[in-house]
Motif scaffolding. Structure first.
Motif, mmCIF file in Angstrom:
data_model
loop_
_atom_site.group_PDB
_atom_site.id
_atom_site.type_symbol
_atom_site.label_atom_id
_atom_site.label_comp_id
_atom_site.label_asym_id
_atom_site.label_seq_id
_atom_site.Cartn_x
_atom_site.Cartn_y
_atom_site.Cartn_z
ATOM 1 N N VAL A 242 0.650 -1.374 0.058
ATOM 2 C CA VAL A 242 0.138 0.058 0.104
ATOM 3 C C VAL A 242 0.982 1.253 -0.019
ATOM 4 O O VAL A 242 0.496 2.394 -0.741
ATOM 5 N N ALA A 243 1.992 1.330 0.708
ATOM 6 C CA ALA A 243 2.936 2.429 0.806
ATOM 7 C C ALA A 243 3.561 2.635 -0.352
ATOM 8 O O ALA A 243 3.670 3.695 -0.972
ATOM 9 N N LYS A 244 3.712 1.445 -1.317
ATOM 10 C CA LYS A 244 4.471 1.643 -2.577
ATOM 11 C C LYS A 244 3.368 2.210 -3.494
ATOM 12 O O LYS A 244 3.571 3.181 -4.358
ATOM 13 N N LYS A 245 2.327 1.558 -3.604
ATOM 14 C CA LYS A 245 1.219 1.688 -4.808
ATOM 15 C C LYS A 245 0.503 2.817 -4.408
ATOM 16 O O LYS A 245 -0.117 3.569 -5.391
ATOM 17 N N GLY A 246 -0.007 3.195 -2.974
ATOM 18 C CA GLY A 246 -0.709 4.290 -2.867
ATOM 19 C C GLY A 246 -2.028 4.196 -3.368
ATOM 20 O O GLY A 246 -2.761 3.300 -3.791
ATOM 21 N N LYS A 247 -2.719 5.341 -3.836
ATOM 22 C CA LYS A 247 -3.877 5.726 -4.353
ATOM 23 C C LYS A 247 -4.097 5.089 -5.595
ATOM 24 O O LYS A 247 -5.359 5.033 -6.098
ATOM 25 N N ARG A 248 -3.165 4.658 -6.321
ATOM 26 C CA ARG A 248 -3.297 4.043 -7.593
ATOM 27 C C ARG A 248 -3.904 3.001 -7.733
ATOM 28 O O ARG A 248 -4.305 2.472 -8.823
ATOM 29 N N LEU A 249 -4.171 2.348 -6.556
ATOM 30 C CA LEU A 249 -4.842 1.001 -6.158
ATOM 31 C C LEU A 249 -6.334 0.942 -6.549
ATOM 32 O O LEU A 249 -6.830 -0.071 -7.016
ATOM 33 N N GLY A 250 -6.978 2.279 -6.397
ATOM 34 C CA GLY A 250 -8.421 2.070 -6.652
ATOM 35 C C GLY A 250 -9.261 1.687 -5.345
ATOM 36 O O GLY A 250 -8.748 1.087 -4.638
ATOM 37 N N LYS A 251 -10.434 2.377 -5.245
ATOM 38 C CA LYS A 251 -11.243 2.299 -4.104
ATOM 39 C C LYS A 251 -11.923 1.120 -4.041
ATOM 40 O O LYS A 251 -12.995 0.935 -4.085
ATOM 41 N N GLN A 252 -11.102 -0.142 -4.058
ATOM 42 C CA GLN A 252 -11.702 -1.484 -4.066
ATOM 43 C C GLN A 252 -10.985 -2.289 -2.875
ATOM 44 O O GLN A 252 -10.459 -1.826 -2.320
ATOM 45 N N VAL A 253 -11.656 -3.418 -2.620
ATOM 46 C CA VAL A 253 -11.223 -4.433 -1.937
ATOM 47 C C VAL A 253 -10.221 -5.307 -2.938
ATOM 48 O O VAL A 253 -10.637 -5.998 -3.908
ATOM 49 N N HIS A 254 -8.806 -5.129 -2.586
ATOM 50 C CA HIS A 254 -7.651 -5.948 -3.602
ATOM 51 C C HIS A 254 -7.080 -6.990 -2.513
ATOM 52 O O HIS A 254 -7.070 -7.102 -1.554
ATOM 53 N N PRO A 255 -6.991 -8.154 -3.600
ATOM 54 C CA PRO A 255 -6.194 -9.233 -2.943
ATOM 55 C C PRO A 255 -4.833 -9.024 -2.619
ATOM 56 O O PRO A 255 -4.208 -8.065 -3.273
ATOM 57 N N VAL A 256 -4.237 -9.826 -1.664
ATOM 58 C CA VAL A 256 -2.670 -9.825 -1.615
ATOM 59 C C VAL A 256 -2.134 -10.452 -3.000
ATOM 60 O O VAL A 256 -2.615 -11.289 -3.335
#
Ligand code: ADE
Length: 418
Positions: A366-380
């Motif tokens: 999360v620290a690396k990708k930050g907000k680029r991940l999108g407002k979803q529930v993501h898998p590990v």
């Protein structure tokens, strides 16, 4: 440094118990060594709402070693190990807000205190930080890169938020990693639930009828261990596939109304509300023992039980005996809260090693990708999951085979048949 723990003089005992747990967390220790060198969480404010145990102490020490400013609060009012909380404050200078047995108002005050540092990352076990942020502290949302979630119940809550479009930042579902739920939910909950029940009651399981409501990964684990100790296991389910699986695993399956009449022990582990209700308590045998090992204390209808009760007393620590108007007694363990963490110490370190390795690496992700991940529930990410399995096997000194070139070719081909 602000904090709220029971008694700082318990810190010495806590430090030794943390060291004991840490000896069984080799994967997390490898991550800690790398974090110390690379500092991937430098400048990150991380608020964690987790059960305050020796294993959690190892996790928050690892996050701090990675450069994070960590604050920890409890994810359950009864699961805090006060000596661990004291040691984290005194020896690690980590602000902790957690006191075993805190009332609901204090519990939520502690959550607010953990949020006061305006976290970049939230780390939840049951989604209380995320839910409080969305309900009461929306001004914090711009600071937040994302969160991580430890447990099935939390992931269900978060998925429902995402589906309704109200989740305002990405969250990694640590629970769904294979190196988490295959092991923690099954072997961790299996052992620690039985452990909590035995510590509270000192009863023999052999020859008893042991009713388990819910046959997910946790229920399967509890069933396996209760059966292993000689109990006759009965499964209560609502899902036909899981019910069928329980039958084929060799257990009796029946509705709770029927099971209520024959059980000596009852354990709920469904994640849903009022699984054992007033009419079921009323039908139980004299001396029945009832516990919950699902995340929230809502699985037992304790108000319904109260309305049947003439008198109540604490007959042993963590055992409330209800004397019913029908002349029978029903014993509820740990006020219907997670019995493994309230009456026991939670899952052992060697299984939390993998769960918390996932938490640490998900936090780094999360620290690396930050907000680029999108407002979803993501898998590990699968690569993290596989790496944790590889490291765990290595730590256990277990070697496995590699595919030969011929086997790889065979798996990749479609022409070959009989
Ligand atoms: N959940 C279940 N067991 C636990 C433990 N030992 N520490 C933290 N969280 C847990």
């Amino acid at each position: 440094m602000k904090h709220h723990v029971k008694d700082l003089s318990l810190a010495g005992k806590g430090k030794l118990r943390i060291e004991w747990a840490n000896q069984n967390m080799p994967v997390l220790n490898l991550i800690r060594a790398r974090f110390e060198k690379e500092k991937p969480l430098k400048g990150i404010r991380l608020s964690a709402c987790l059960h305050v145990t020796t294993e959690t102490a190892s996790l928050v020490q690892t996050l701090k070693a990675g450069g994070a400013d960590v604050i920890l609060c409890a994810s359950n009012p009864l699961s805090t190990q006060d000596d661990v909380a004291a040691s984290l404050v005194k020896h690690d200078r980590i602000p902790v807000f957690a006191v075993k047995g805190e009332d609901n108002a204090t519990y939520y005050k502690h959550i607010q205190a953990a949020l006061d540092q305006k976290p970049h990352i939230t780390m939840d076990d049951g989604a209380d930080l995320v839910s409080t942020i969305h309900k009461e502290r929306t001004s914090l949302i711009p600071y937040i890169l994302g969160g991580t979630e430890e447990t099935t119940t939390g992931v269900i809550r978060l998925r429902s938020m995402a589906e309704r479009g109200v989740l305002k930042f990405p969250v990694i579902a640590v629970n769904d990693a294979m190196t988490k739920h295959f092991f923690d939910n099954r072997y961790g909950t299996g052992q620690s639930t039985i452990d909590g029940i035995l510590r509270a009651t000192n009863r023999l399981l052999a020859g008893t009828t042991f009713v388990i409501c819910g046959y997910g990964w946790c229920g399967r684990g509890v069933a396996m261990r209760a059966h292993g100790m000689g109990a006759n296991v009965v499964i209560v389910e609502v899902d036909p596939l899981r019910a069928l699986e329980a039958v084929m695993d060799g257990y009796r399956v029946m509705p709770i109304a029927q099971a209520a009449r024959i059980g000596d022990f009852f354990v709920t582990v469904t994640g849903d509300v009022n699984v054992i209700r007033k009419e079921h308590f009323g039908a139980m045998k004299d001396g029945a023992i009832v516990a919950n090992t699902g995340h929230f204390n809502v699985e037992l209808d304790l108000n319904g039980l109260k309305s049947l009760t003439k008198r109540r007393r604490e007959i042993r620590e963590f055992v409330t005996e209800h004397q019913l108007k029908n002349g029978r007694r029903v014993n509820v363990l740990a006020d219907g809260r997670l019995v493994n963490l309230a009456a026991g110490e939670g899952h052992p370190a060697s299984v939390m090693d993998m769960s918390f390795a996932n938490q640490a690496l998900a936090g780094e992700y999360v620290a690396k990708k930050g907000k680029r991940l999108g407002k979803q529930v993501h898998p590990v990410p699968e690569a993290i999951d596989r790496e944790i399995a590889r490291l765990k096997l290595k730590a256990m000194e277990i070697e496995i085979d590699k595919l030969t070139p011929e086997q790889k070719r065979y798996l990749a081909s479609w022409e070959e048949g009989t």
